[in-house]
Design an enzyme around this catalytic site. Structure first.
Site, PDB file in Angstrom:
ATOM      1  N   ILE A  51      -7.587   6.946  -5.292  1.00 19.90           N
ATOM      2  CA  ILE A  51      -6.744   6.776  -6.480  1.00 19.90           C
ATOM      3  C   ILE A  51      -7.245   5.639  -7.363  1.00 19.90           C
ATOM      4  O   ILE A  51      -6.979   5.613  -8.548  1.00 19.90           O
ATOM      5  CB  ILE A  51      -5.264   6.512  -6.092  1.00 19.90           C
ATOM      6  CG1 ILE A  51      -5.153   5.308  -5.146  1.00 19.90           C
ATOM      7  CG2 ILE A  51      -4.632   7.759  -5.487  1.00 19.90           C
ATOM      8  CD1 ILE A  51      -3.743   4.802  -4.965  1.00 19.90           C
ATOM      9  N   THR A 116       9.945   2.970  -0.055  1.00 19.53           N
ATOM     10  CA  THR A 116      10.342   3.041   1.355  1.00 19.53           C
ATOM     11  C   THR A 116      11.495   2.090   1.668  1.00 19.53           C
ATOM     12  O   THR A 116      11.661   1.050   1.013  1.00 19.53           O
ATOM     13  CB  THR A 116       9.138   2.687   2.263  1.00 19.53           C
ATOM     14  OG1 THR A 116       9.603   2.434   3.589  1.00 19.53           O
ATOM     15  CG2 THR A 116       8.412   1.440   1.794  1.00 19.53           C
ATOM     16  N   TYR A 140       3.145  -3.769   4.772  1.00 19.54           N
ATOM     17  CA  TYR A 140       3.357  -2.426   4.216  1.00 19.54           C
ATOM     18  C   TYR A 140       4.549  -2.428   3.256  1.00 19.54           C
ATOM     19  O   TYR A 140       4.457  -1.971   2.111  1.00 19.54           O
ATOM     20  CB  TYR A 140       3.578  -1.424   5.361  1.00 19.54           C
ATOM     21  CG  TYR A 140       4.141  -0.100   4.894  1.00 19.54           C
ATOM     22  CD1 TYR A 140       3.404   0.723   4.033  1.00 19.54           C
ATOM     23  CD2 TYR A 140       5.402   0.332   5.310  1.00 19.54           C
ATOM     24  CE1 TYR A 140       3.935   1.935   3.593  1.00 19.54           C
ATOM     25  CE2 TYR A 140       5.920   1.538   4.883  1.00 19.54           C
ATOM     26  CZ  TYR A 140       5.187   2.330   4.021  1.00 19.54           C
ATOM     27  OH  TYR A 140       5.708   3.526   3.582  1.00 19.54           O
ATOM     28  N   ARG A 279       7.445  -4.001  18.497  1.00 20.25           N
ATOM     29  CA  ARG A 279       6.254  -4.018  17.639  1.00 20.25           C
ATOM     30  C   ARG A 279       6.494  -5.000  16.511  1.00 20.25           C
ATOM     31  O   ARG A 279       7.605  -5.055  15.976  1.00 20.25           O
ATOM     32  CB  ARG A 279       6.052  -2.639  16.999  1.00 20.25           C
ATOM     33  CG  ARG A 279       5.128  -1.753  17.741  1.00 20.25           C
ATOM     34  CD  ARG A 279       4.836  -0.476  16.985  1.00 20.25           C
ATOM     35  NE  ARG A 279       5.969   0.107  16.273  1.00 20.25           N
ATOM     36  CZ  ARG A 279       6.073   1.393  15.984  1.00 20.25           C
ATOM     37  NH1 ARG A 279       5.132   2.228  16.369  1.00 20.25           N
ATOM     38  NH2 ARG A 279       7.103   1.860  15.305  1.00 20.25           N
TER      39      ARG A 279
END
Ligand SMILES: NC(=O)c1ccc[n+]([C@@H]2O[C@H](COP(=O)([O-])OP(=O)(O)OC[C@H]3O[C@@H](n4cnc5c(N)ncnc54)[C@H](O)[C@@H]3O)[C@@H](O)[C@H]2O)c1
Length: 327
Positions: A51, A116, A140, A279
């Site tokens: 992209i 998100t 993220y 995690r």
């Protein structure tokens, strides 16, 4: 023509399928790092590349009359982003900004963006509505939040109109398209791999969260319901709607252990669960208040039930035991 970035990936390919069923024309840009050529239908123009490649996006715009973009392309693993933040910020932010610049150069000012629930971080109250503070707990989530802020600036300065759809946990499959990643870090595909005997057990990361059974709680939403929401978001923009940020979830939280138990019931397989440490970067509890999607977009999920979602995934894996891999 709609440019779909990441259209060879999980949610992108399902959305392309739904768009084509509505008679929309699409062109796909995907670097195939995490996607599958086999998930791209025959007859859909496909460009393999990044992209962030301005020359390539200019070529796509020269060869097709683009009127909007649905931008899925991103790296999307929480744990990986904690270990490789530079890669995440380059791919998801630097390249995404270059994409926005290329779109504006091509005269495209309508964008539906994959954001998100990871932009919220550890929730202060659940269910989470769009005005909840955004304080991501991993790179993220930050990469997606940066994109939201960049789009807001581009709206103010250049008139770019966008809908940032903040998805909760995408899951399930359509008849021909499902979730297949390598590596796979998402819960449901790993639960299914255990049900199919491909994994000896499912790892449960953390059983000491402040939730009912101590495992992390998530809101699972069917991938086709997500796809439909993109079509509605695009309609909103085509009708001259303002830029928006909208949650997409079912408003119902399930713990990791509840997902595994439901999968046992759906598949009839004894899926073994093994406890492992938490995690890095995983919040405890993410459940959507999706009222805005209902009222503003008129969105009605067809799969509000977790067992029904898992069944679609199981059926896809039974029908396509090798997924997109050649026989
Ligand atoms: N899966 C989820 O539960 C979930 C939840 C919230 C948000 N999202 C977001 O939705 C989008 C799609 O997620 P998915 O689960 O379908 O992921 P996916 O990995 O299956 O799809 C992403 C696609 O984008 C491509 N891609 C990545 N970086 C690229 C780049 N720089 N140039 C060109 N192509 C590139 C990959 O090859 C892949 O095909 C992502 O932006 C993700 O962050 C996903």
């Amino acid at each position: 023509m709609i440019l779909v970035t990441g259209g060879a990936g999980y949610i992108g390919s399902v959305t392309v399928e739904l768009l084509r069923a509505r008679g929309e024309e699409v062109v796909i840009l995907d670097d195939l790092k995490r996607g599958h050529r086999g998930a791209v239908p025959a007859g859909v123009p496909f460009y393999e590349g990044h992209i962030g490649d301005a020359d390539l996006v200019a070529r796509i715009a020269a060869e097709h009359e683009l009127e909007s973009c649905i931008h899925f392309a991103a790296l999307a693993y929480v744990g990986e982003s904690v270990n490789e933040p530079a890669r995440y910020f380059d791919n998801n932010v630097t390249q995404a900004t270059a994409l926005l610049d290329s779109l504006l150069k091509a005269g495209v000012r309508r964008l539906v963006f994959s954001s998100t629930c990871a932009t919220y971080g550890e929730p202060q109250k659940v269910p989470i509505s769009e005005d909840h503070p955004q304080q991501p707990t991993n790179p993220y989530g930050w990469s997606k939040l940066f994109c939201e802020r960049i789009m807001e600036s581009y709206d103010r300065a250049y008139g770019l109109k966008f809908v940032a759809l903040r998805y909760f946990n995408a899951s399930g499959a359509t008849e021909n398209l499902g979730e297949q990643h390598d590596p796979e870090t998402h819960l449901l595909p790993n639960v299914m791999a255990a049900a199919m005997g491909r994994l000896p057990f499912v790892s449960v990361f953390g059983d000491d969260y402040p939730t009912g059974d101590g495992t992390a709680v998530r809101d699972y939403i069917h991938v086709a319901d997500l796809g439909e929401a993109h079509i509605l978001a695009l309609k909103h923009l085509r009708e001259g709607g303002e830029s928006e940020r909208i949650n997409l979830g079912n408003g119902q939280g399930y713990s990791v252990l509840e997902v595994i138990e439901t999968a046992r019931q759906v598949t009839g397989q004894p899926i073994e669960a093994r406890m492992e440490p938490r995690r890095a970067g995983d919040p405890s509890h993410l459940v959507a208040d999706a009222q805005k999607a209902h009222t503003l977009l008129g969105w009605r999920p067809r799969y509000p039930d977790l067992a029904a979602i898992i069944r679609t995934d199981w059926e896809w894996r039974q029908k396509h035991p090798r997924g997109y891999d050649p026989a």
